[in-house]
Design a protein around this motif. Structure first.
Motif, short mmCIF file in Angstrom:
data_model
loop_
_atom_site.label_atom_id
_atom_site.label_comp_id
_atom_site.label_asym_id
_atom_site.label_seq_id
_atom_site.Cartn_x
_atom_site.Cartn_y
_atom_site.Cartn_z
N ALA A 155 -41.42 27.46 0.63
CA ALA A 155 -41.42 26.00 0.45
C ALA A 155 -40.04 25.40 0.74
O ALA A 155 -39.47 24.68 -0.08
N LYS A 156 -39.52 25.74 1.93
CA LYS A 156 -38.24 25.21 2.38
C LYS A 156 -37.08 25.53 1.45
O LYS A 156 -36.12 24.78 1.36
N GLY A 157 -37.21 26.64 0.76
CA GLY A 157 -36.11 27.08 -0.10
C GLY A 157 -36.24 26.68 -1.55
O GLY A 157 -35.36 26.96 -2.36
N ALA A 158 -37.35 26.05 -1.92
CA ALA A 158 -37.54 25.65 -3.31
C ALA A 158 -37.88 26.84 -4.20
O ALA A 158 -37.62 26.82 -5.40
N PHE A 159 -38.49 27.86 -3.62
CA PHE A 159 -38.89 29.04 -4.39
C PHE A 159 -38.57 30.30 -3.60
O PHE A 159 -38.39 30.27 -2.39
N VAL A 160 -38.53 31.42 -4.31
CA VAL A 160 -38.44 32.72 -3.64
C VAL A 160 -39.85 33.14 -3.23
O VAL A 160 -40.84 32.69 -3.81
N ASN A 161 -39.94 34.01 -2.23
CA ASN A 161 -41.25 34.51 -1.81
C ASN A 161 -41.44 35.94 -2.31
O ASN A 161 -40.66 36.45 -3.13
N VAL A 192 -32.34 29.25 -8.82
CA VAL A 192 -33.23 28.85 -9.91
C VAL A 192 -33.96 30.07 -10.48
O VAL A 192 -34.10 30.22 -11.69
N GLN A 193 -34.41 30.95 -9.59
CA GLN A 193 -35.12 32.15 -10.05
C GLN A 193 -34.19 33.03 -10.88
O GLN A 193 -34.59 33.58 -11.92
N MET A 194 -32.96 33.16 -10.46
CA MET A 194 -32.00 33.98 -11.21
C MET A 194 -31.70 33.34 -12.56
O MET A 194 -31.52 34.06 -13.56
N CYS A 195 -31.65 32.03 -12.60
CA CYS A 195 -31.45 31.34 -13.88
C CYS A 195 -32.60 31.63 -14.84
O CYS A 195 -32.40 31.84 -16.04
N LYS A 196 -33.82 31.66 -14.32
CA LYS A 196 -34.99 31.93 -15.16
C LYS A 196 -35.00 33.37 -15.67
O LYS A 196 -35.43 33.63 -16.80
N ASP A 197 -34.50 34.29 -14.86
CA ASP A 197 -34.59 35.71 -15.20
C ASP A 197 -33.38 36.23 -15.96
O ASP A 197 -33.43 37.33 -16.51
N TRP A 249 -31.58 20.30 -7.04
CA TRP A 249 -31.68 20.52 -5.60
C TRP A 249 -33.13 20.89 -5.25
O TRP A 249 -33.71 20.35 -4.29
N VAL A 250 -33.73 21.78 -6.03
CA VAL A 250 -35.12 22.17 -5.79
C VAL A 250 -36.06 20.98 -5.95
O VAL A 250 -36.97 20.77 -5.14
N ASP A 251 -35.83 20.17 -6.99
CA ASP A 251 -36.67 18.99 -7.20
C ASP A 251 -36.60 18.04 -6.00
O ASP A 251 -37.60 17.44 -5.61
N ASP A 252 -35.40 17.92 -5.43
CA ASP A 252 -35.23 17.04 -4.27
C ASP A 252 -35.89 17.61 -3.02
O ASP A 252 -36.28 16.86 -2.12
N ILE A 253 -35.99 18.95 -2.94
CA ILE A 253 -36.72 19.56 -1.82
C ILE A 253 -38.21 19.23 -1.93
O ILE A 253 -38.87 18.85 -0.96
N LEU A 254 -38.74 19.34 -3.16
CA LEU A 254 -40.17 19.14 -3.38
C LEU A 254 -40.56 17.67 -3.32
O LEU A 254 -41.63 17.30 -2.83
N ASN A 255 -39.67 16.82 -3.83
CA ASN A 255 -39.91 15.37 -3.82
C ASN A 255 -38.66 14.67 -3.33
O ASN A 255 -37.85 14.18 -4.13
N PRO A 256 -38.47 14.61 -2.02
CA PRO A 256 -37.23 14.06 -1.47
C PRO A 256 -36.99 12.62 -1.91
O PRO A 256 -37.92 11.79 -1.88
#
Length: 291
Positions: A155-161, A192-197, A249-256
């Motif tokens: 998703a354009k860098g919003a999440f890891v795959n 973001v994923q590293m922050c969660k983990d 940053w992720v929020d802005d990717i998902l909802n510019p």
């Protein structure tokens, strides 16, 4: 010593005397050098406007690493960067499915601006490390020219795959906890994923900064070595773990957000001028001229 200083001053004065438009581009001068200068190792200037004397070449293959894209001749760095690669690759070799690390660009033999690909990597203190698990350390030179790393973004860098693994987390965490490290650049979703983990002490997360791209590799930037007087350090990262900024940053990717209106009276931005040797620290002319 006085004679050497006077010679460097003369070289720099001659460069300044030549009109800027007639001076050779720094990337052409540094890109033409195939080996390091026979000088004591020292970085001069900043990560995106500098050079390195006496760089050390990372071996093409080691017990726990392989240097990639050898035709680029960018497996040179400050000895501290070479030691860092050796240390971190040992950590990687302990992860399931990893025998070590695949190392991308570090620097040219004398640092400086590159002919293509980077604005930074000029001091021998920036290291690109592939996200592809190093499952083999006997890749041929030809294979290393043609194999590609893997992307970890979705998703354009919003999440890891699905390529993201706990091993990536552990390796990047180990790099961030190293006292030599100033910054690590990864795509926003990875931060973001590293922050969660992350569990327990989260101070190491401060060094991990979201940045454009950086989903095929993560970029380690080392601090200036102790005693390197001509080296300009990266500003320290903001306080805190940086997780809220990464989530924004992720929020802005998902909802510019809506683009800002352009001021019709604002002057058009000037194109970035290519660096000349005279734009770099004075010592860089001596690095180019040295044997």
């Amino acid at each position: 010593m006085v004679k050497i200083r006077n010679s460097l001053a003369l070289i720099f004065a001659l460069l300044l005397a030549v009109p800027a438009g007639a001076q050779p581009l720094a990337k052409q001068e540094f890109g033409a050098k195939r080996v390091a200068s026979a000088q004591k190792s020292a970085p001069f200037g900043s990560y995106s406007q500098g050079c390195i004397a006496g760089a050390e070449q990372l071996a093409e293959t080691g017990p726990t690493w392989q240097a990639m894209r050898l035709s680029r001749n960018r497996n040179w760095g400050h000895p501290q960067a070479v030691d860092f690669v050796k240390d971190l690759s040992k950590v990687a070799a302990k992860q399931p499915g990893w025998k070590g690390l695949y190392i991308g660009d570090i620097s040219q033999p004398r640092g400086g601006p590159m002919l293509s690909g980077h604005r930074s990597h000029q001091l021998g203190l920036d290291i690109d490390i592939w996200m592809l698990p190093a499952s083999r350390l006997n890749l041929s030179r030809n294979t290393r020219e043609n194999i590609s790393s893997i992307s970890l973004r979705r998703a354009k860098g919003a999440f890891v795959n699905d390529n993201w693994s706990r091993a990536h987390h552990r390796i990047i965490k180990a790099a961030a906890k190293d006292k030599r490290t100033a910054r690590i650049f990864v795509f926003p979703g990875a931060k973001v994923q590293m922050c969660k983990d992350a569990k327990g002490d989260r101070r190491w997360l401060r060094k991990i900064r979201p940045w454009y791209g950086h989903h095929y590799h993560f970029h380690v930037r080392l601090a200036c070595p102790r005693g390197a007087r001509g080296c300009v350090n990266q500003d320290p990262p903001p306080r805190g773990d940086g997780c809220a900024d990464a989530q924004k940053w992720v929020d802005d990717i998902l909802n510019p957000p809506a683009p800002r209106p352009r001021d019709p009276n604002a002057p058009a931005p000037k194109p970035r001028r290519e660096l000349r040797v005279a734009d770099l620290p004075q010592q860089c002319a001596g690095v180019l001229a040295a044997r």
